[in-house]
Design a protein around this motif. Structure first.
Motif, PDB file in Angstrom:
ATOM      1  N   GLU A   1       0.831  -1.208   0.000  1.00  0.00           N
ATOM      2  CA  GLU A   1       0.000   0.000   0.000  1.00  0.00           C
ATOM      3  C   GLU A   1       0.861   1.250   0.000  1.00  0.00           C
ATOM      4  O   GLU A   1       0.544   2.232  -0.687  1.00  0.00           O
ATOM      5  CB  GLU A   1      -0.932  -0.010   1.209  1.00  0.00           C
ATOM      6  CG  GLU A   1      -1.917   1.150   1.226  1.00  0.00           C
ATOM      7  CD  GLU A   1      -2.974   1.004   2.309  1.00  0.00           C
ATOM      8  OE1 GLU A   1      -3.310   2.017   2.941  1.00  0.00           O
ATOM      9  OE2 GLU A   1      -3.475  -0.128   2.505  1.00  0.00           O
ATOM     10  N   TYR A  30       2.021   1.866  -3.513  1.00  0.00           N
ATOM     11  CA  TYR A  30       0.967   2.428  -4.354  1.00  0.00           C
ATOM     12  C   TYR A  30       0.788   3.921  -4.076  1.00  0.00           C
ATOM     13  O   TYR A  30       0.721   4.743  -5.017  1.00  0.00           O
ATOM     14  CB  TYR A  30      -0.347   1.686  -4.116  1.00  0.00           C
ATOM     15  CG  TYR A  30      -1.538   2.355  -4.761  1.00  0.00           C
ATOM     16  CD1 TYR A  30      -1.679   2.358  -6.144  1.00  0.00           C
ATOM     17  CD2 TYR A  30      -2.483   3.022  -3.995  1.00  0.00           C
ATOM     18  CE1 TYR A  30      -2.751   2.992  -6.748  1.00  0.00           C
ATOM     19  CE2 TYR A  30      -3.561   3.657  -4.587  1.00  0.00           C
ATOM     20  CZ  TYR A  30      -3.691   3.640  -5.959  1.00  0.00           C
ATOM     21  OH  TYR A  30      -4.748   4.284  -6.552  1.00  0.00           O
ATOM     22  N   VAL A  31       0.711   4.292  -2.812  1.00  0.00           N
ATOM     23  CA  VAL A  31       0.516   5.710  -2.465  1.00  0.00           C
ATOM     24  C   VAL A  31       1.720   6.541  -2.909  1.00  0.00           C
ATOM     25  O   VAL A  31       1.566   7.634  -3.469  1.00  0.00           O
ATOM     26  CB  VAL A  31       0.269   5.859  -0.953  1.00  0.00           C
ATOM     27  CG1 VAL A  31       0.166   7.333  -0.568  1.00  0.00           C
ATOM     28  CG2 VAL A  31      -1.011   5.127  -0.556  1.00  0.00           C
ATOM     29  N   HIS A  50       1.352   9.554  -5.640  1.00  0.00           N
ATOM     30  CA  HIS A  50       1.764  10.895  -5.222  1.00  0.00           C
ATOM     31  C   HIS A  50       2.890  11.429  -6.111  1.00  0.00           C
ATOM     32  O   HIS A  50       2.917  12.619  -6.445  1.00  0.00           O
ATOM     33  CB  HIS A  50       2.206  10.879  -3.762  1.00  0.00           C
ATOM     34  CG  HIS A  50       1.064  10.890  -2.797  1.00  0.00           C
ATOM     35  ND1 HIS A  50       1.249  10.903  -1.423  1.00  0.00           N
ATOM     36  CD2 HIS A  50      -0.282  10.893  -2.994  1.00  0.00           C
ATOM     37  CE1 HIS A  50       0.065  10.917  -0.830  1.00  0.00           C
ATOM     38  NE2 HIS A  50      -0.873  10.901  -1.755  1.00  0.00           N
ATOM     39  N   LEU A  65      -6.985   8.812  -3.634  1.00  0.00           N
ATOM     40  CA  LEU A  65      -6.472   7.483  -3.292  1.00  0.00           C
ATOM     41  C   LEU A  65      -7.573   6.479  -2.991  1.00  0.00           C
ATOM     42  O   LEU A  65      -7.343   5.268  -3.027  1.00  0.00           O
ATOM     43  CB  LEU A  65      -5.555   7.579  -2.064  1.00  0.00           C
ATOM     44  CG  LEU A  65      -4.300   8.442  -2.183  1.00  0.00           C
ATOM     45  CD1 LEU A  65      -3.645   8.584  -0.820  1.00  0.00           C
ATOM     46  CD2 LEU A  65      -3.330   7.831  -3.177  1.00  0.00           C
ATOM     47  N   LEU A 105      -7.319   2.333  -3.142  1.00  0.00           N
ATOM     48  CA  LEU A 105      -7.236   1.602  -1.876  1.00  0.00           C
ATOM     49  C   LEU A 105      -8.423   0.651  -1.729  1.00  0.00           C
ATOM     50  O   LEU A 105      -8.275  -0.467  -1.215  1.00  0.00           O
ATOM     51  CB  LEU A 105      -7.188   2.583  -0.706  1.00  0.00           C
ATOM     52  CG  LEU A 105      -5.942   3.471  -0.628  1.00  0.00           C
ATOM     53  CD1 LEU A 105      -6.045   4.424   0.573  1.00  0.00           C
ATOM     54  CD2 LEU A 105      -4.675   2.641  -0.529  1.00  0.00           C
ATOM     55  N   ASN A 141      -7.728   4.830   5.670  1.00  0.00           N
ATOM     56  CA  ASN A 141      -6.366   4.867   5.144  1.00  0.00           C
ATOM     57  C   ASN A 141      -6.110   6.098   4.291  1.00  0.00           C
ATOM     58  O   ASN A 141      -4.976   6.561   4.202  1.00  0.00           O
ATOM     59  CB  ASN A 141      -6.070   3.587   4.368  1.00  0.00           C
ATOM     60  CG  ASN A 141      -5.818   2.417   5.297  1.00  0.00           C
ATOM     61  OD1 ASN A 141      -6.126   2.488   6.479  1.00  0.00           O
ATOM     62  ND2 ASN A 141      -5.268   1.338   4.790  1.00  0.00           N
ATOM     63  N   VAL A 142      -7.149   6.649   3.652  1.00  0.00           N
ATOM     64  CA  VAL A 142      -6.975   7.931   2.966  1.00  0.00           C
ATOM     65  C   VAL A 142      -6.550   8.991   3.977  1.00  0.00           C
ATOM     66  O   VAL A 142      -5.602   9.761   3.737  1.00  0.00           O
ATOM     67  CB  VAL A 142      -8.275   8.350   2.254  1.00  0.00           C
ATOM     68  CG1 VAL A 142      -8.214   9.822   1.835  1.00  0.00           C
ATOM     69  CG2 VAL A 142      -8.506   7.490   1.016  1.00  0.00           C
ATOM     70  N   HIS A 200      -2.864   8.368   5.090  1.00  0.00           N
ATOM     71  CA  HIS A 200      -1.839   8.721   4.106  1.00  0.00           C
ATOM     72  C   HIS A 200      -1.706  10.230   3.925  1.00  0.00           C
ATOM     73  O   HIS A 200      -0.653  10.707   3.483  1.00  0.00           O
ATOM     74  CB  HIS A 200      -2.145   8.046   2.769  1.00  0.00           C
ATOM     75  CG  HIS A 200      -2.000   6.556   2.812  1.00  0.00           C
ATOM     76  ND1 HIS A 200      -0.853   5.946   3.280  1.00  0.00           N
ATOM     77  CD2 HIS A 200      -2.859   5.549   2.476  1.00  0.00           C
ATOM     78  CE1 HIS A 200      -1.011   4.627   3.216  1.00  0.00           C
ATOM     79  NE2 HIS A 200      -2.211   4.370   2.736  1.00  0.00           N
ATOM     80  N   ARG A 201      -2.747  10.993   4.275  1.00  0.00           N
ATOM     81  CA  ARG A 201      -2.634  12.442   4.235  1.00  0.00           C
ATOM     82  C   ARG A 201      -1.777  12.983   5.380  1.00  0.00           C
ATOM     83  O   ARG A 201      -1.337  14.127   5.323  1.00  0.00           O
ATOM     84  CB  ARG A 201      -4.027  13.084   4.305  1.00  0.00           C
ATOM     85  CG  ARG A 201      -4.921  12.765   3.118  1.00  0.00           C
ATOM     86  CD  ARG A 201      -4.406  13.385   1.856  1.00  0.00           C
ATOM     87  NE  ARG A 201      -5.197  12.974   0.701  1.00  0.00           N
ATOM     88  CZ  ARG A 201      -4.878  13.265  -0.555  1.00  0.00           C
ATOM     89  NH1 ARG A 201      -3.780  13.937  -0.807  1.00  0.00           N
ATOM     90  NH2 ARG A 201      -5.641  12.860  -1.544  1.00  0.00           N
ATOM     91  N   ARG A 217       5.597   5.890   5.839  1.00  0.00           N
ATOM     92  CA  ARG A 217       4.255   5.416   5.511  1.00  0.00           C
ATOM     93  C   ARG A 217       4.047   3.948   5.898  1.00  0.00           C
ATOM     94  O   ARG A 217       3.016   3.587   6.475  1.00  0.00           O
ATOM     95  CB  ARG A 217       4.003   5.622   4.019  1.00  0.00           C
ATOM     96  CG  ARG A 217       2.605   5.253   3.573  1.00  0.00           C
ATOM     97  CD  ARG A 217       2.283   5.904   2.244  1.00  0.00           C
ATOM     98  NE  ARG A 217       1.993   7.319   2.419  1.00  0.00           N
ATOM     99  CZ  ARG A 217       2.595   8.306   1.766  1.00  0.00           C
ATOM    100  NH1 ARG A 217       3.560   8.023   0.901  1.00  0.00           N
ATOM    101  NH2 ARG A 217       2.259   9.554   1.991  1.00  0.00           N
ATOM    102  N   GLU A 242       0.197  17.073   3.558  1.00  0.00           N
ATOM    103  CA  GLU A 242       0.738  15.935   4.301  1.00  0.00           C
ATOM    104  C   GLU A 242       1.582  16.410   5.472  1.00  0.00           C
ATOM    105  O   GLU A 242       2.335  17.376   5.378  1.00  0.00           O
ATOM    106  CB  GLU A 242       1.616  15.076   3.398  1.00  0.00           C
ATOM    107  CG  GLU A 242       0.833  14.316   2.366  1.00  0.00           C
ATOM    108  CD  GLU A 242       1.748  13.428   1.577  1.00  0.00           C
ATOM    109  OE1 GLU A 242       1.749  12.215   1.838  1.00  0.00           O
ATOM    110  OE2 GLU A 242       2.464  13.930   0.728  1.00  0.00           O
TER     111      GLU A 242
END
Length: 440
Positions: A121, A124-125, A129, A138, A142, A360-361, A364-365, A372, A432
């Protein structure tokens, strides 16, 4: 200098989905046969429980170090290592007859599970990004990744239970296979060996399909120093950032629900059918339905967030759905209504599936690439510890509806965490906040 092409978002999403499916499909294959195989090899039930404890304790103990390792040396290396450990663990379990070998296999399986917790994950993020910037959407990716995991478990569970049955049909294929291999390979071993072969495909996919920017060369001494610092940064964030703390507590509430559901559902299935064998078949069907419910909830998460106009409200809706399902399970423990209990079981998994992508959004922010995977490992650890503790408490209570109350109480806390959250739409796309400073 080596250059790495940054994948477009759609390609990254497809490869992320494939990684999740390939990792969890072998686990699904093993679910219906693992306990039966161990029993067939003469392992006592109490010893089997101890073997599963070896797996759980190994995974929990390595969650944070392996998450930190991924943030230091890269996602792909750690994911490939998790696949290799899974190949070895499944092969050992399928072919062994010695208890100490089973224990070693469980430890390796737990280590592989910990290594896999977060890096895919995080990859992927990071990729999205890098391509689209920190405000990229995202949630859809996700949700698809989580749904792929659930579908893999559901499909694997069905096939894992079907293969030994098919080998028992016709001209004694299972017996001929067992005699040809000197008893090492039985019909119950075949799903595990098939899972090991799938894990080889997983490793190949990880090595060739998940490009990532090269990281600075590090020595073993630097890794040993950097991993604890990264882990400490992850723990600090969970105590200092209010949103991240709420995410972790919500994940723990999910663990409370799963702790009682997974503990009591198999025995309730056996009680409903009147026999252990038919109860196992009923439970396999329920588990498959639960995994499908989770996949459905995962895929509904983006739609729910748009429908209620915020990720916060979407999380609350998922929590309420899961709480309704668990309440039905609690009530039917006293009334014995099987059909209503099955509905409650599926509702729990739909609700929990709908929660995960939105949570999870938010997570990840609040993190960046340097920490991460560690944040995801902290989240996984919160779920495992809450499930284990709730299971211990529930197991000590009298059987019946009362035993389900710790899970209901945990989910109720999860509802309260989001019931009074002020919805501020721009906050979902806030800049972030680094989890930890990059280590030079």
């Amino acid at each position: 200098m080596t250059t790495v092409t940054i994948l477009d978002a759609d390609t990254a999403r497809r490869r992320f989905v494939a990684v999740n499916f390939l990792f969890w499909f072998p686990t699904g294959l093993s679910i219906p046969v693992q306990v039966l195989l161990l029993t067939d090899r003469g392992v006592a039930v109490s010893t089997i429980a101890a073997l599963f404890a070896v797996h759980s304790l190994t995974a929990a103990g390595l969650e944070l170090p392996t998450g930190g390792l991924s943030d230091v040396i890269g996602r792909r290396t750690v994911l490939a290592a998790s696949g290799l450990l899974a190949v070895i663990a499944l092969t050992m379990t399928a072919l062994s007859t010695a208890t100490w070998v089973f224990a070693l296999a469980m430890a390796l399986k737990g280590a592989g599970r910990a290594l896999n917790s977060g890096p895919a994950e995080a990859w992927y993020v990071d990729t999205v990004h890098a391509r689209l910037g920190p405000d990229a959407d995202l949630r859809d990716g996700l949700s698809r990744g989580s749904a792929a995991s659930s579908v893999a478990l559901a499909l694997g569970t069905v096939l894992g239970g079907l293969v030994p049955w098919l080998l028992g049909l016709g001209p004694d294929l299972g017996g001929r296979l067992e005699r040809a291999t000197g008893g090492f390979v039985t019909p119950l071993s075949v799903p595990l060996l098939a899972g090991a072969a799938c894990c080889v495909g997983y490793v190949v996919h990880v090595l060739f399909a998940l490009p990532e920017p090269p990281r600075p060369a590090v020595t073993l001494r630097a890794v040993l120093a950097d991993v604890p610092r990264t882990v400490a940064g992850g723990i600090r964030l969970t105590t200092r950032d209010g949103l991240v703390a709420r995410i972790m507590l919500t994940t723990a509430a999910t663990g409370c629900a799963l702790g009682v559901v997974e503990l009591f559902t198999p025995s309730r299935a056996a009680d409903a059918t009147g026999a252990a064998s038919s109860g196992a078949l009923l439970y396999a069907g329920l588990a498959c339905a639960g995994f499908c419910g989770t996949a459905f909830g995962n895929r509904m998460a983006p739609w729910a967030a748009r429908r209620v106009k915020s990720g916060e409200r979407a999380v609350l809706a998922g929590e309420l759905t899961a709480l309704l399902g668990l309440t039905l399970l609690c009530v039917t423990a006293a009334t014995g209504t099987v059909a209503l209990a099955a509905v409650g079981y599926v509702l729990v998994y739909i609700g929990l599936g709908a929660i995960s992508p939105s949570l999870n959004v938010f997570l990840h922010r609040r993190t960046d690439s340097s920490g991460r995977a560690t944040a995801l490992s902290v989240q996984s650890l919160a779920l495992q510890l809450a499930a284990a503790l709730t299971g211990l408490v529930a197991g000590a209570l009298p059987s019946g509806a009362v035993a389900w109350l710790p899970g209901v109480a945990g989910l109720a806390v999860g509802v309260l965490l989001w019931a009074r959250v002020r919805v501020d739409r721009p906050s979902e796309h806030a800049p972030e906040t680094p989890l930890v400073q990059r280590v030079s």
